[in-house]
Every structure is written in structure tokens, then in C-alpha cells.
Write a protein that holds these residues in place. Structure first.
Motif, short mmCIF file in Angstrom:
data_model
loop_
_atom_site.label_atom_id
_atom_site.label_comp_id
_atom_site.label_asym_id
_atom_site.label_seq_id
_atom_site.Cartn_x
_atom_site.Cartn_y
_atom_site.Cartn_z
N VAL A 1 -12.30 -9.99 -3.21
CA VAL A 1 -12.67 -8.59 -2.92
C VAL A 1 -11.40 -7.78 -3.06
N LEU A 2 -11.44 -6.74 -3.90
CA LEU A 2 -10.22 -6.03 -4.24
C LEU A 2 -10.42 -4.52 -4.13
N ASP A 3 -9.36 -3.87 -3.67
CA ASP A 3 -9.28 -2.40 -3.61
C ASP A 3 -9.54 -1.78 -4.98
N CYS A 4 -10.30 -0.68 -4.99
CA CYS A 4 -10.47 0.12 -6.22
C CYS A 4 -10.95 1.49 -5.76
N VAL A 5 -10.00 2.37 -5.45
CA VAL A 5 -10.40 3.60 -4.76
C VAL A 5 -11.14 4.57 -5.67
N ARG A 6 -10.75 4.58 -6.97
CA ARG A 6 -11.36 5.59 -7.87
C ARG A 6 -11.03 5.25 -9.31
N ALA B 1 -8.70 -8.24 -0.16
CA ALA B 1 -7.44 -7.52 -0.37
C ALA B 1 -7.75 -6.06 -0.63
N THR B 2 -7.62 -5.25 0.41
CA THR B 2 -7.87 -3.82 0.22
C THR B 2 -6.64 -3.01 0.61
N ASP B 3 -6.65 -1.75 0.22
CA ASP B 3 -5.55 -0.83 0.50
C ASP B 3 -4.23 -1.39 -0.03
N LEU B 4 -4.13 -1.40 -1.34
CA LEU B 4 -2.90 -1.89 -1.96
C LEU B 4 -2.70 -1.22 -3.31
N LYS B 5 -1.42 -1.12 -3.65
CA LYS B 5 -1.04 -0.62 -4.97
C LYS B 5 -0.42 -1.75 -5.79
N SER B 6 0.16 -2.74 -5.09
CA SER B 6 0.75 -3.86 -5.83
C SER B 6 0.67 -5.15 -5.02
N ILE B 7 0.67 -6.24 -5.75
CA ILE B 7 0.62 -7.58 -5.15
C ILE B 7 1.93 -8.29 -5.52
N PRO B 8 2.79 -8.58 -4.52
CA PRO B 8 4.04 -9.29 -4.82
C PRO B 8 3.76 -10.68 -5.41
N ALA B 9 4.72 -11.18 -6.17
CA ALA B 9 4.53 -12.45 -6.89
C ALA B 9 4.15 -13.59 -5.95
N HIS C 1 0.89 -1.18 0.00
CA HIS C 1 0.00 0.00 0.00
C HIS C 1 0.92 1.22 0.00
N GLY C 2 1.37 1.66 -1.19
CA GLY C 2 2.44 2.67 -1.23
C GLY C 2 3.73 1.97 -0.84
N LYS C 3 4.20 2.24 0.40
CA LYS C 3 5.37 1.50 0.90
C LYS C 3 4.99 0.56 2.03
N LEU C 4 3.76 0.65 2.49
CA LEU C 4 3.36 -0.07 3.71
C LEU C 4 2.96 -1.51 3.40
N PRO C 5 3.54 -2.50 4.12
CA PRO C 5 3.06 -3.87 3.95
C PRO C 5 1.71 -4.04 4.67
N VAL C 6 0.73 -4.46 3.91
CA VAL C 6 -0.65 -4.63 4.40
C VAL C 6 -0.99 -6.11 4.27
N ILE C 7 -1.86 -6.60 5.14
CA ILE C 7 -2.25 -8.01 5.05
C ILE C 7 -3.59 -8.16 4.33
N ALA C 8 -3.55 -8.96 3.26
CA ALA C 8 -4.78 -9.43 2.62
C ALA C 8 -5.07 -10.79 3.28
N TYR C 9 -6.33 -11.11 3.46
CA TYR C 9 -6.67 -12.38 4.11
C TYR C 9 -7.42 -13.28 3.13
N ARG C 10 -6.96 -14.52 3.04
CA ARG C 10 -7.70 -15.52 2.29
C ARG C 10 -8.45 -16.40 3.29
N PHE C 11 -9.75 -16.61 3.05
CA PHE C 11 -10.59 -17.48 3.88
C PHE C 11 -11.09 -18.60 2.97
N ASN C 12 -10.52 -19.78 3.08
CA ASN C 12 -10.82 -20.87 2.14
C ASN C 12 -10.71 -20.32 0.71
N ASP C 13 -11.79 -20.31 -0.07
CA ASP C 13 -11.65 -19.82 -1.45
C ASP C 13 -12.24 -18.42 -1.65
N PHE C 14 -12.33 -17.66 -0.54
CA PHE C 14 -12.63 -16.23 -0.62
C PHE C 14 -11.35 -15.48 -0.24
N ALA C 15 -11.17 -14.28 -0.79
CA ALA C 15 -10.04 -13.45 -0.33
C ALA C 15 -10.45 -11.99 -0.30
#
Ligand SMILES: [Zn+2]
Ligand SMILES: [Zn+2]
Ligand SMILES: [Zn+2]
Length: 256
Positions: free
Chosen positions: A191-196, A170-178, A154-168
Motif C-alpha cells: 500500500v503506497l502513498d499517491c496524493v495526486r 507506506a503512506t506520507d512519503l516523498k522518498s524511500i531510503p535504500a 515525508h519532506g524532511k520528516l522521518p515517517v514509519i512504514a510498517y511491514r506485516f509479514n508480506d504486506f506493507a
């Protein structure tokens, strides 16, 4: 598995104070957004993701009576400022497990110093059982709900996305590491971040969110953390099949 969107708005909420734009004046209930949070329910377990600044209002609206735990994505005000309002649940059910990464715990201990270094007398304090999550290290609630924390940036901040079985979620992020992308494949619901609509320094814009969805290929996707660029009746036309803008009180159920 059932997911309830308790809030789907960006940090200011929608409507935004003082704004007279079409979305902020909209009478469509899908355009009224409290700050982001979801409730995950499966096999008798109830997990809250983030104690948003609107948590009290959200808990009353959704009739939350019990939580097994709270997962914190990161320590930004819109996601954590409702933490004090877990107290009524503590009074009824005792201390609550709260899960967050190291960085978020450092922030929470500063922001909520009165909880961790109690210096005042009188009035109940929130009762937490702190757990530190490590990206990629799964844990379970009961036999049927597996939680996997995954790191997103999230910019420079490491944020936790949570996966619950086959739901996930992921908010407040600019990139997803490999390495986190691998944990976000074969999903029923993402569920994914999309601010605007326009690009943003620390969040995904619509184009970037759709590119990740195209890459990760969940069966269904819901976009959240929406600002007032997004008028449901207008911007929904921009979305491909099986991608939706989330809205407050929306419930999504899993196939299993
Ligand atoms: Zn946020
Ligand atoms: Zn507005
Ligand atoms: Zn944030």
C-alpha cells in the motif's frame, strides 16, 4: 492476512468541504474518502495503523471491537487526531500498546499533553502503553504476525512504514531510503502513498508511486492518501495491471 482500508483520503478527506469538482460531487462510493488508516488482521491479531481524525466513524463502520495495538506512522493531524477515541476500547479491554518513532512520540506528547500530564479530573483519559520503534527492528504479535518498521521520508520528516509479514503499508512519503527499500521487497501487497496526479513537495504523485512499484515489484499494489484529482472511474485507466486505487472499506486478503 486481511487488510481493511478504513480511510483512503488525503488530509482534507474527499469530498473536500466547499468543492464542486467531479470527484467531490461523485456518487461513486469509491470516491468518498475518510482520512487514511488501515486495519490488519492475521492469526487472531488485530492491528490498527494510525488513529485518523475519522477513527470513531471508521471503528463503528468496520465494527471494531478489539485491537491488539496501534501503529502510528507519524504525528500529523490527519493520522493521529482520533487517538482520544480509543477510550471505549480501554474501558472494555484496558490499556493499549501504541507504537511510534521518537519524533512522533515528541509530537504526540505535545499534542496530547493532557494524556501524559493529566491535570484535569473527571472523564476518562486514553490509556496507552507507549513503545518506541526503531527502523529495521522487527517485533511480533503472537507467533504468526511479524511487524517491521521501516523509515521513509515525508519532506524532511522521518515517517514509519510498517511491514506485516508480506504486506506493507507506506503512506506520507516523498522518498524511500535504500535500506528501507530492501525491507519492501518480496511483498504480496504494497500500500503506497499517491496524493495526486501532479508533483507534490512531501508526498508521492502518481508517476513517482508507479516508479517505486516498478522498482520494488510487489505482486499487488494499492494507492492511498488520494485527493480529489482521482476519480476512480477515470484515473483507474492510467494504472498498470495489479495496481489499484484503494477505496474505503476495501478488503484485501493474502495468499497465506
Ligand atoms: Zn497524511
Ligand atoms: Zn473536489
Ligand atoms: Zn503527513
Amino acid at each position: 492476512m486481511k487488510l481493511t482500508f478504513l480511510g483512503t483520503g488525503t488530509s482534507t478527506g474527499v469530498p473536500s468541504i466547499g468543492c464542486r469538482c467531479e470527484t467531490c460531487l461523485s456518487t461513486d462510493p469509491r470516491d468518498k474518502r475518510l482520512r487514511v488508516s488501515v486495519l490488519v488482521e492475521h492469526a487472531g491479531k488485530s492491528i490498527l495503523v494510525d488513529t485518523s481524525i475519522d477513527f470513531r466513524q471508521q471503528a463503528l463502520r468496520a465494527d471494531i471491537r478489539y485491537l491488539d495495538a496501534v501503529m502510528i506512522t507519524h504525528c500529523h493531524v490527519d493520522h493521529v487526531f482520533g487517538l482520544d477515541d480509543i477510550r471505549p476500547l480501554n474501558f472494555r479491554h484496558g490499556a493499549m500498546g501504541v507504537y511510534a518513532n521518537d519524533v512522533a512520540w515528541t509530537g504526540l506528547r505535545q499534542m496530547f499533553s493532557y494524556i501524559f500530564e493529566p491535570t484535569h479530573f473527571g472523564g476518562g483519559l486514553p490509556q496507552l502503553v507507549p513503545h518506541t520503534v526503531t527502523p529495521g527492528s522487527s517485533f511480533s504479535f503472537g507467533k504468526e504476525l511479524e511487524v517491521t518498521p521501516l523509515e521513509v521520508i515525508h519532506g524532511k520528516l522521518p515517517v514509519i512504514a510498517y511491514r506485516f509479514n508480506d504486506f506493507a503499508y507506506a503512506t506520507d512519503l516523498k522518498s524511500i531510503p535504500a535500506e528501507s527499500k530492501d525491507g519492501l521487497r518480496d511483498l504480496d501487497v504494497l500500500v503506497l502513498d499517491c496524493v495526486r496526479l501532479k508533483k507534490h513537495a512531501t508526498h508521492l504523485c502518481l508517476e513517482e508511486a508507479l516508479a517505486y512499484i516498478d522498482e520494488l515489484k510487489p505482486r499487488r499494489s494499492y494507492l492511498t492518501h488520494l485527493n480529489h484529482d482521482i476519480l476512480q472511474s477515470r484515473e483507474s485507466r492510467l494504472l498498470p495491471e495489479n495496481v489499484h486505487f484503494a477505496f474505503d472499506e476495501l478488503q484485501v486478503e493474502g495468499a497465506i
